[in-house]
Scaffold this motif. Structure first.
Motif, PDB file in Angstrom:
ATOM      1  N   GLY A 117       0.859  -1.143   0.050  1.00  0.00           N
ATOM      2  CA  GLY A 117       0.236  -0.090   0.061  1.00  0.00           C
ATOM      3  C   GLY A 117       0.883   1.217   0.097  1.00  0.00           C
ATOM      4  O   GLY A 117       2.033   1.269   0.627  1.00  0.00           O
ATOM      5  N   ALA A 118       0.733   2.252  -0.985  1.00  0.00           N
ATOM      6  CA  ALA A 118       1.345   3.424  -1.037  1.00  0.00           C
ATOM      7  C   ALA A 118       1.411   4.451   0.146  1.00  0.00           C
ATOM      8  O   ALA A 118       2.161   5.160   0.408  1.00  0.00           O
ATOM      9  N   ARG A 119       0.499   3.941   1.179  1.00  0.00           N
ATOM     10  CA  ARG A 119       0.480   4.775   2.230  1.00  0.00           C
ATOM     11  C   ARG A 119       1.398   4.368   3.282  1.00  0.00           C
ATOM     12  O   ARG A 119       1.556   4.771   4.499  1.00  0.00           O
ATOM     13  N   VAL A 120       2.176   3.063   2.995  1.00  0.00           N
ATOM     14  CA  VAL A 120       3.105   2.783   4.138  1.00  0.00           C
ATOM     15  C   VAL A 120       4.108   3.799   4.456  1.00  0.00           C
ATOM     16  O   VAL A 120       4.666   4.582   3.495  1.00  0.00           O
ATOM     17  N   GLU A 121       4.357   3.781   5.584  1.00  0.00           N
ATOM     18  CA  GLU A 121       5.534   4.908   5.937  1.00  0.00           C
ATOM     19  C   GLU A 121       7.069   4.512   5.580  1.00  0.00           C
ATOM     20  O   GLU A 121       7.173   3.087   5.745  1.00  0.00           O
ATOM     21  N   LEU A 122       7.751   5.390   5.162  1.00  0.00           N
ATOM     22  CA  LEU A 122       9.260   5.031   4.643  1.00  0.00           C
ATOM     23  C   LEU A 122       9.798   4.509   5.988  1.00  0.00           C
ATOM     24  O   LEU A 122      10.713   3.610   5.538  1.00  0.00           O
ATOM     25  N   ASP A 123       9.557   4.833   7.084  1.00  0.00           N
ATOM     26  CA  ASP A 123      10.376   4.311   8.295  1.00  0.00           C
ATOM     27  C   ASP A 123      10.086   2.909   8.393  1.00  0.00           C
ATOM     28  O   ASP A 123      10.916   2.130   8.602  1.00  0.00           O
ATOM     29  N   THR A 124       8.788   2.522   8.121  1.00  0.00           N
ATOM     30  CA  THR A 124       8.485   1.033   8.397  1.00  0.00           C
ATOM     31  C   THR A 124       9.017   0.397   7.126  1.00  0.00           C
ATOM     32  O   THR A 124       9.578  -0.829   7.480  1.00  0.00           O
ATOM     33  N   LEU A 125       9.329   0.875   5.806  1.00  0.00           N
ATOM     34  CA  LEU A 125       9.727  -0.107   4.946  1.00  0.00           C
ATOM     35  C   LEU A 125      11.596  -0.107   5.251  1.00  0.00           C
ATOM     36  O   LEU A 125      11.926  -1.087   4.988  1.00  0.00           O
ATOM     37  N   ARG A 126      11.868   1.046   5.541  1.00  0.00           N
ATOM     38  CA  ARG A 126      13.466   1.028   6.173  1.00  0.00           C
ATOM     39  C   ARG A 126      13.810  -0.130   7.163  1.00  0.00           C
ATOM     40  O   ARG A 126      14.398  -0.808   7.192  1.00  0.00           O
ATOM     41  N   GLU A 127      12.630  -0.162   8.321  1.00  0.00           N
ATOM     42  CA  GLU A 127      12.814  -1.370   9.209  1.00  0.00           C
ATOM     43  C   GLU A 127      12.482  -2.502   8.992  1.00  0.00           C
ATOM     44  O   GLU A 127      13.145  -3.406   9.014  1.00  0.00           O
ATOM     45  N   ARG A 128      11.374  -2.688   8.186  1.00  0.00           N
ATOM     46  CA  ARG A 128      10.814  -4.075   7.961  1.00  0.00           C
ATOM     47  C   ARG A 128      11.460  -4.892   6.640  1.00  0.00           C
ATOM     48  O   ARG A 128      11.974  -6.011   6.735  1.00  0.00           O
ATOM     49  N   LEU A 129      11.916  -4.161   5.686  1.00  0.00           N
ATOM     50  CA  LEU A 129      12.730  -4.562   4.835  1.00  0.00           C
ATOM     51  C   LEU A 129      14.368  -4.208   4.608  1.00  0.00           C
ATOM     52  O   LEU A 129      14.648  -4.528   3.527  1.00  0.00           O
ATOM     53  N   ALA A 130      14.717  -3.526   5.429  1.00  0.00           N
ATOM     54  CA  ALA A 130      15.956  -3.218   5.560  1.00  0.00           C
ATOM     55  C   ALA A 130      16.575  -2.306   4.477  1.00  0.00           C
ATOM     56  O   ALA A 130      17.399  -2.455   3.609  1.00  0.00           O
ATOM     57  N   LEU A 131      15.466  -1.460   3.891  1.00  0.00           N
ATOM     58  CA  LEU A 131      15.860  -0.752   2.573  1.00  0.00           C
ATOM     59  C   LEU A 131      16.402   0.625   2.911  1.00  0.00           C
ATOM     60  O   LEU A 131      16.113   1.376   4.094  1.00  0.00           O
ATOM     61  N   CYS A 132      17.274   0.875   2.001  1.00  0.00           N
ATOM     62  CA  CYS A 132      17.999   2.147   2.311  1.00  0.00           C
ATOM     63  C   CYS A 132      17.513   3.347   1.244  1.00  0.00           C
ATOM     64  O   CYS A 132      17.600   3.357   0.009  1.00  0.00           O
ATOM     65  N   LEU A 133      16.219   3.747   1.578  1.00  0.00           N
ATOM     66  CA  LEU A 133      15.404   4.893   0.845  1.00  0.00           C
ATOM     67  C   LEU A 133      16.100   6.262   1.038  1.00  0.00           C
ATOM     68  O   LEU A 133      16.571   6.492   2.104  1.00  0.00           O
ATOM     69  N   PRO A 134      15.876   6.800  -0.168  1.00  0.00           N
ATOM     70  CA  PRO A 134      16.406   8.268   0.091  1.00  0.00           C
ATOM     71  C   PRO A 134      15.690   9.123   0.968  1.00  0.00           C
ATOM     72  O   PRO A 134      14.596   8.791   1.086  1.00  0.00           O
ATOM     73  N   GLU A 135      16.287  10.274   1.464  1.00  0.00           N
ATOM     74  CA  GLU A 135      15.581  11.104   2.359  1.00  0.00           C
ATOM     75  C   GLU A 135      14.324  11.789   1.591  1.00  0.00           C
ATOM     76  O   GLU A 135      14.549  12.115   0.619  1.00  0.00           O
ATOM     77  N   SER A 136      13.384  12.086   2.447  1.00  0.00           N
ATOM     78  CA  SER A 136      12.300  12.827   1.848  1.00  0.00           C
ATOM     79  C   SER A 136      11.664  13.679   3.026  1.00  0.00           C
ATOM     80  O   SER A 136      11.716  13.262   4.150  1.00  0.00           O
ATOM     81  N   THR A 137      10.741  14.810   2.460  1.00  0.00           N
ATOM     82  CA  THR A 137      10.175  15.535   3.295  1.00  0.00           C
ATOM     83  C   THR A 137       8.733  14.878   3.621  1.00  0.00           C
ATOM     84  O   THR A 137       8.036  15.283   4.716  1.00  0.00           O
ATOM     85  N   HIS A 138       8.447  13.719   2.919  1.00  0.00           N
ATOM     86  CA  HIS A 138       6.754  13.056   3.281  1.00  0.00           C
ATOM     87  C   HIS A 138       7.258  11.861   4.056  1.00  0.00           C
ATOM     88  O   HIS A 138       8.585  11.431   4.237  1.00  0.00           O
TER      89      HIS A 138
END
Length: 126
Positions: A60-81
């Protein structure tokens, strides 16, 4: 509805019979996207993640970036959203259409489902 202070109205058909009921919430949802309330409890949670394969997820696209970083160990770019949908709009400077691909290094995000107002589902691979 607004002048009378009513929250619902009966919609009449061409013969004067009742065709249905319309609420303020129905009108607002057509304008600004779904409004979550206590009656939407049986719907899928907003922050869902479904594993499709190794390093391949539908979410779901409303998933929080912090949740993706934690649960999937992703290195996502910084965002103001705070959500994936917000990050996509920020990166593209527009509302992405279904099928739009966003790539950054080994990360690929494909918009799977969207409305005219919001991204609803995306597939993420890395």
């Amino acid at each position: 509805m607004r002048n009378e202070g009513d929250a619902i109205a009966v919609v009449a058909d061409e013969f004067g019979g009742a065709a249905g009921i319309l609420s303020i919430e129905d009108i607002m949802e057509k304008i600004v996207e779904d409004i979550e309330d206590e009656y939407d409890a049986d719907q899928a949670p907003v922050q869902w993640i479904r594993k499709l394969g190794e390093r391949d997820h539908l979410l779901g696209a409303r998933v929080e970036l912090d949740t993706l970083r934690e649960r999937l160990a992703l290195c996502l770019p910084e965002s103001t959203h705070t959500t994936l949908a917000g990050m996509l709009r920020e990166r593209l400077h527009e509302m992405p259409l279904q099928g739009r691909v966003v790539q950054r290094n080994e990360l690929t995000v494909v918009v799977q489902q969207c409305s005219s107002q919001a991204v609803q589902e995306a597939r993420i691979r890395w």
